[in-house]
Design an enzyme around this catalytic site. Structure first.
Site, PDB file in Angstrom:
ATOM      1  CE  LYS A 174      39.076  39.715  33.872  1.00 28.58           C
ATOM      2  NZ  LYS A 174      40.169  40.146  34.769  1.00 28.58           N
TER       3      LYS A 174
HETATM    4  C1  LIG Z   1      40.247  38.890  35.633  1.00 25.72           C
HETATM    5  C2  LIG Z   1      40.877  39.474  36.667  1.00 25.72           C
HETATM    6  C3  LIG Z   1      41.916  38.484  36.870  1.00 25.72           C
HETATM    7  C4  LIG Z   1      42.457  37.250  36.760  1.00 25.72           C
HETATM    8  O1  LIG Z   1      43.630  37.111  35.652  1.00 25.72           O
HETATM    9  P1  LIG Z   1      43.252  36.181  34.825  1.00 25.72           P
HETATM   10  O2  LIG Z   1      43.664  36.727  33.655  1.00 25.72           O
HETATM   11  O3  LIG Z   1      41.648  35.420  35.029  1.00 25.72           O
HETATM   12  O4  LIG Z   1      44.059  34.978  35.203  1.00 25.72           O
HETATM   13  C5  LIG Z   1      43.384  39.387  38.380  1.00 25.72           C
HETATM   14  N1  LIG Z   1      42.860  40.387  38.615  1.00 25.72           N
HETATM   15  C6  LIG Z   1      41.679  41.010  38.559  1.00 25.72           C
HETATM   16  C7  LIG Z   1      41.365  42.261  39.199  1.00 25.72           C
HETATM   17  C8  LIG Z   1      41.038  40.226  37.464  1.00 25.72           C
HETATM   18  O5  LIG Z   1      39.713  41.694  36.990  1.00 25.72           O
END
Ligand SMILES: *Cc1c(COP(=O)(O)O)cnc(C)c1O
Length: 497
Positions: free
Chosen positions: A135
């Site tokens: 993120k």
């Molecule tokens: C948020 C997240 C995901 C999922 O991503 P999306 O965009 O919600 O599909 C997968 N792995 C980690 C470590 C995350 O923080």
């Protein structure tokens, strides 16, 4: 690359997946979330990148590539600014948590995990940012874009949200110290891991407010909803969010698909596939957009955990959201979702831009919990038959799969992967094809999910430098009962608005 020498871009307008008539530009939707009709924003057309352009991008740094992608979508921000903001965001100092042997300056370094005959499995690290999860890739840019946009308008913004882990910390690390921005983040008191708690609560920046709510995550979310429904309060306090449907976050993620492709190929007539550990469909939605822009992506493999809303759709054409009681708490917790909030963007493209039908389908999701595009008698349409044209396939990984995969990757490659990435690797192996590199997106570093690493390997995950004693740092947070009036008072006292 000097911005002023580039050919002028056509102005990019945005539409709502549910057909609202306004056609805003990038800056107008940057600080917002949903369109006024409840839809999600998409560009009115996807900019196309030719093979020649793609080849010309091979030598670019990550920051220059991000600028090239961004300038096609954010046409109402001066290019020199976009160039500056990309350069400021994507540096080896910000994405400094590369593993030993990885080059942090590459931002999303690619490593070959397996290469047997014509089959290769690669791992693209998206988790080298300040909070050790993917993120950061988008949120760090968002922080800089927000600061620029707010300064330009002489405005301020108070970001208010709830988190059970990754999103809240990524938002705080992106917004800390930014002028014109405060962050108010609710989290369930004593319910996050010690590492996650320390990561958030050790921030001492005066514009970051951590509020530990005596309750569970759902209590936090209910408080956010209650505040959002009070329009008068929301407007007066200049409340905004940074959730995963934010369009700028999706665009920022498009860049690493280009970067991964270019790093895995030598000429732009070659194909690659990506496997994406998925929850809210935000990450893989960016892959879909890269593919629509002309990036030669063969398959987009959606990997889910036990919460298999998306896998079910890609298997059957039935989209059935889950109730809270049906949503499992798993060992890949950042994928524990009951509905995939970005999925509407793909459905809009699958339905070839029929906004009226998209609106009807997602109103049906609210009222009846889902829709059915399988084409069977009584279904809502037969577009499931067109899904393969978009490259999408899927798979599912359960707790035992992820434990086994963590063990196996450690034993064969001496590499410890986090539980979400393990889900990706497990599912990627089911879809790997000869002659087409399969890139698994590494969405977090294992240190963040140490409990599961201990279960799998009987030892602790290695921590990047600087995180060794994070639990011992002084913490700054306030504890609050789950009361809407109390949080409103708390916010108003600190904004002075
Ligand atoms: C948020 C997240 C995901 C999922 O991503 P999306 O965009 O919600 O599909 C997968 N792995 C980690 C470590 C995350 O923080």
């Amino acid at each position: 690359m000097a911005a002023e020498r580039l050919p002028a871009q056509q102005t990019m307008h945005y539409l709502s997946t549910r057909g609202h008539s306004a056609k805003p530009q990038f800056s107008e939707i940057l600080l917002g979330g949903l369109a006024p009709d409840g839809g999600l924003y998409l560009p009115s057309a996807y900019p196309k990148i030719s093979a020649a352009e793609l080849d010309a991008w091979r030598g670019l740094s990550y920051a220059s590539l991000a600028f090239q992608v961004l300038r096609r979508f954010a046409t109402d921000i001066p290019e020199a600014e976009l160039d500056r903001l990309s350069s400021k965001t994507y540096t080896g100092d910000v994405y400094c948590n590369a593993r030993p042997g990885e080059d942090a300056a590459l931002i999303t370094p690619l490593r070959t995990l397996e290469h047997a005959g014509a089959q290769s499995l690669l791992l693209q690290a998206l988790s080298n940012g300040p909070t050790l999860a993917f993120k950061d890739m988008a949120m760090q840019l968002l922080g800089n874009l927000f600061e620029f946009a707010l300064a330009r308008e002489g405005a301020e913004l108070n970001i208010f949200g709830a988190t059970s882990g990754d999103t809240g910390s990524a938002a705080e690390y992106a917004m800390r110290g930014k002028r014109g921005i405060r962050v108010f983040m609710l989290s369930p008191y004593q319910k996050m891991s010690a590492f996650q708690t320390a990561q958030m609560f050790s921030l001492q920046d005066p514009n970051i407010f951590n509020i530990a709510v005596k309750g569970v995550f759902d209590d936090c979310q209910d408080m956010v909803k209650a505040v959002s429904n009070d329009l008068e309060f929301k407007v007066r306090q200049k409340i905004g969010t940074v959730n995963s449907i934010n369009w700028a976050r999706v665009v920022a993620q498009v860049t690493y698909y280009f970067k991964g492709y270019l790093a895995a190929t030598t000429a732009s007539d070659q194909l690659v596939s990506f496997t994406v550990p998925s929850g809210n469909f935000g990450n893989v939605c960016a892959g879909h957009i890269a593919r629509m822009m002309g990036l030669p992506i063969h398959k987009l493999v959606v990997a889910t955990n036990e919460n298999d809303v998306l896998h079910e759709f890609f298997q059957t054409g039935v989209y059935r959201v889950r109730k809270s009681a049906e949503t499992f708490h798993t060992s890949s917790p950042s994928m524990d979702i009951s509905k995939a909030s970005n999925f509407e963007r793909f459905i809009y493209d699958l339905l070839e831009g029929d906004a009226e039908r998209v609106r009807d389908l997602f109103l049906k999701v609210d009222r009846q919990g889902g829709f059915d595009l399988s084409g069977k008698p009584g279904s809502d349409g037969d577009e499931f038959s067109r899904v393969s044209r978009f490259g999408f396939v899927s798979g599912k990984s359960m707790h035992e799969d992820r434990i086994r995969t963590i063990r196996e990757v450690d034993a064969s490659h001496g590499l410890v992967v986090d539980p979400h990435t393990a889900d990706g690797i497990k599912v990627a192996r089911e879809h790997i094809e000869s002659g087409i590199p399969m890139i698994v997106l590494e969405t977090a570093l294992p240190a963040k999910f140490n409990e599961t690493i201990r279960e799998a390997l009987g030892r602790d995950a290695e921590r990047p430098r600087g995180f060794e004693n994070i639990e011992a740092l002084p913490q700054r947070f306030d504890v609050m009962a789950p009361e809407v009036a109390a949080i409103k008072r708390y916010i108003a006292e600190r904004t002075g608005l």
